[in-house]
Design an enzyme around this catalytic site. Sequence first.
Site, short mmCIF file in Angstrom:
data_model
loop_
_atom_site.label_atom_id
_atom_site.label_comp_id
_atom_site.label_asym_id
_atom_site.label_seq_id
_atom_site.Cartn_x
_atom_site.Cartn_y
_atom_site.Cartn_z
N TYR A 65 38.24 29.97 -3.88
CA TYR A 65 39.49 30.11 -3.19
C TYR A 65 39.54 31.52 -2.67
O TYR A 65 39.79 31.71 -1.43
CB TYR A 65 40.84 29.60 -3.83
CG TYR A 65 42.07 30.00 -2.97
CD1 TYR A 65 42.30 28.84 -2.34
CD2 TYR A 65 42.64 31.18 -2.70
CE1 TYR A 65 43.63 28.74 -1.50
CE2 TYR A 65 43.79 31.28 -1.98
CZ TYR A 65 44.09 29.88 -1.21
OH TYR A 65 45.23 29.77 -0.52
N PHE A 76 41.27 30.73 30.36
CA PHE A 76 41.19 29.31 29.60
C PHE A 76 42.26 28.74 28.82
O PHE A 76 43.38 29.47 28.47
CB PHE A 76 39.99 29.65 28.33
CG PHE A 76 39.80 28.33 27.58
CD1 PHE A 76 38.85 27.72 28.41
CD2 PHE A 76 40.26 27.88 26.51
CE1 PHE A 76 38.52 26.45 27.96
CE2 PHE A 76 39.59 26.68 25.92
CZ PHE A 76 39.07 25.93 26.80
N THR A 77 42.13 27.52 28.76
CA THR A 77 43.46 26.77 28.38
C THR A 77 44.42 27.23 27.11
O THR A 77 45.47 27.48 27.07
CB THR A 77 43.23 25.28 28.18
OG1 THR A 77 42.04 25.17 27.44
CG2 THR A 77 42.88 24.49 29.59
N ASP A 79 36.67 37.45 24.55
CA ASP A 79 36.60 35.97 24.08
C ASP A 79 34.97 35.57 24.00
O ASP A 79 34.30 35.41 25.22
CB ASP A 79 37.27 35.14 25.04
CG ASP A 79 37.21 33.55 24.93
OD1 ASP A 79 36.23 33.39 23.85
OD2 ASP A 79 37.93 32.62 25.04
N LYS A 137 30.66 26.95 19.53
CA LYS A 137 29.74 26.77 20.83
C LYS A 137 28.48 27.45 20.58
O LYS A 137 27.59 27.06 19.94
CB LYS A 137 30.57 27.51 21.97
CG LYS A 137 31.76 26.37 22.55
CD LYS A 137 32.84 26.50 22.07
CE LYS A 137 33.89 25.78 22.64
NZ LYS A 137 35.21 25.96 21.95
N ARG A 187 38.18 19.34 34.79
CA ARG A 187 38.51 20.72 34.64
C ARG A 187 39.16 21.23 35.95
O ARG A 187 38.53 21.68 36.93
CB ARG A 187 37.46 21.75 34.48
CG ARG A 187 36.99 21.90 33.14
CD ARG A 187 38.35 22.27 32.10
NE ARG A 187 38.04 22.47 30.76
CZ ARG A 187 38.85 22.41 29.75
NH1 ARG A 187 40.07 21.86 30.15
NH2 ARG A 187 38.76 22.44 28.61
N PHE A 195 45.82 17.95 29.61
CA PHE A 195 44.64 17.22 29.65
C PHE A 195 44.22 16.45 28.47
O PHE A 195 43.27 15.26 28.67
CB PHE A 195 43.67 18.19 30.11
CG PHE A 195 43.23 19.44 29.02
CD1 PHE A 195 44.08 20.22 29.35
CD2 PHE A 195 42.23 19.15 28.29
CE1 PHE A 195 43.62 21.39 28.34
CE2 PHE A 195 41.80 20.24 27.52
CZ PHE A 195 42.70 21.55 27.36
N1 F0G Z 1 37.67 30.01 24.51
C1 F0G Z 1 36.91 29.34 25.25
C2 F0G Z 1 36.26 30.29 26.51
C3 F0G Z 1 36.60 27.94 24.96
O1 F0G Z 1 35.80 27.46 25.79
C4 F0G Z 1 37.56 27.49 24.15
C5 F0G Z 1 37.16 26.14 23.60
C6 F0G Z 1 38.10 28.15 23.21
C7 F0G Z 1 38.27 29.57 23.56
C8 F0G Z 1 38.99 27.66 22.23
O2 F0G Z 1 38.22 27.53 21.01
O3 F0G Z 1 38.14 25.03 20.84
O4 F0G Z 1 37.44 26.47 18.69
O5 F0G Z 1 39.79 26.40 19.57
N2 F0G Z 1 36.64 25.36 24.54
C9 F0G Z 1 36.20 23.85 24.05
C10 F0G Z 1 35.62 23.35 25.34
C11 F0G Z 1 37.32 22.96 23.85
O6 F0G Z 1 35.42 22.12 25.64
O7 F0G Z 1 35.57 23.94 26.40
P1 F0G Z 1 38.47 26.24 19.92
#
Ligand code: F0G
Length: 460
Positions: A74, A126-127, A217, A260, A384, A451
């Site tokens: 832990y 980014f979303t 990022d 990624k 997108r 989405f």
């Molecule tokens: N920043 C970028 C540029 C991303 O592409 C993503 C996630 C995140 C942050 C968030 O990271 O998913 O680990 O919480 N992108 C995925 C995609 C979901 O399909 O492009 P996460």
Amino acid sequence: MQKKRSWAEPYKIKMVEPVFMTSPEDRKRCIEEAGYNTFLLRSKDVYIDLLTDSGTSAMSDRQWSAMMRGDEAYAGSESFYHMEEAIQHYYGYKHIIPTHQGRAAEHLISKIMIKPGDFVPGNMYFTTTRLHQELAGGTFVDVIIDEAHDPESTHPFKGNVDLEKLEHLIVEKGAAKIPYVCIATTVNMAGGQPLSLENLKAVRALTKKYRIKIVHDMTRVAENAYMIQQNEKGYSDKSVAQIVKEICDLTDAATMSAKKDALVNIGGFLAVNDYDIYEEARNLVVVYEGLHTYGGMAGRDMEALAVGITESVDDDHIRARVGQVQYLGNKLLEAGVPIVMPIGTHGIFLNARKFLPHVSQDMFPAQALAAEIYLDSGVRAMERGIVSAGRNKETGEHNYPKLELVRLTIPRRVYTQAHMDVIAESVEEVYQNREDIRGLKMVYEPKYLRFFQAKFEKVV
Ligand code: F0G
């Protein structure tokens, strides 16, 4: 590295997972049940899954064997220290907070650094990143160069920041209202487009002048570094690992979705150089993720990540990874299919506006196109465009992004060149029949990140 040879994968396959083709009747039923949202399909009903490159990588034998050495303590897990060492070594940041994935790191840094009324400039949104900035009371401001919003511009570094836009914002709002500039490598929503080191250096100089921090990022930093190596003057002799380090050294902190670039199925981290921010993050992570030596990750996942980071910056790996994406992109270009130019690093982005000029943006052309590709072949892509862009937080109106895209995202080390051929054949067929494709209407809309779970019906 053999520069004159094609990009053959620097590995051979040791284990396989079967995939199944489905019938047109099954696919029709499945996409209707999923409300024309590819996120709501079951993966067993998908033939080739290009929904995302997130958490979908194939791990190496070295990663799997490292998992067996996971220390599940832990507190003070050895695996945390292995991961920390890899992050410090390859990326150079001082203090590391593990999180279960990227958005958790975004949550922490937004909570710590953003005050209500602040503005957060970024090279496109980014979303999840933007949502966490907004939930912390901030307003995101897009300072990317205009070319990034033009799918046909062939600018080699469409992820670049427009320095004039950035300085104008700083002068207009005052540096005290800008907690940091958020810089993504590469820019996902622009089509997987890199920024140049020349531009990042200029952003660093500008932010230094106003004493503003840069939060990086770094989700796809190795892919960005590869594009710098290939296309930026003065970097062709540097390794991807060296360029990655140089990028990180120009920034103050980073959020990472290790799902990624870093070749793991789950995991992420927040990395910071400033001790005070680290202290606060280390304290907050306990509230939301778990103790600061695991932050929501299992020990075995931290081991896989430590190895994944090492593999991700290997020149041969990244050349084959991006080479595969470019192979698919070039096939589609040859067939005249409208895609975002230049070809990005993690996927091909179809330009749905040009693909379906007869479907207006409020009838969700990219959403409809992704559903159509699934219907044709069982290839799962994702929207997108206007659905991903969500609503304006003040007016409640749809945001109408210039880019209305379908992303064919390529998981790392998972599919073969023959799969790329099948994908191209399917997209080409849909393109030939494009005039028959109609738009959609939204019949269910969730409050956040719509989405993922929104539902649609066909407009007849
Ligand atoms: N920043 C970028 C540029 C991303 O592409 C993503 C996630 C995140 C942050 C968030 O990271 O998913 O680990 O919480 N992108 C995925 C995609 C979901 O399909 O492009 P996460």
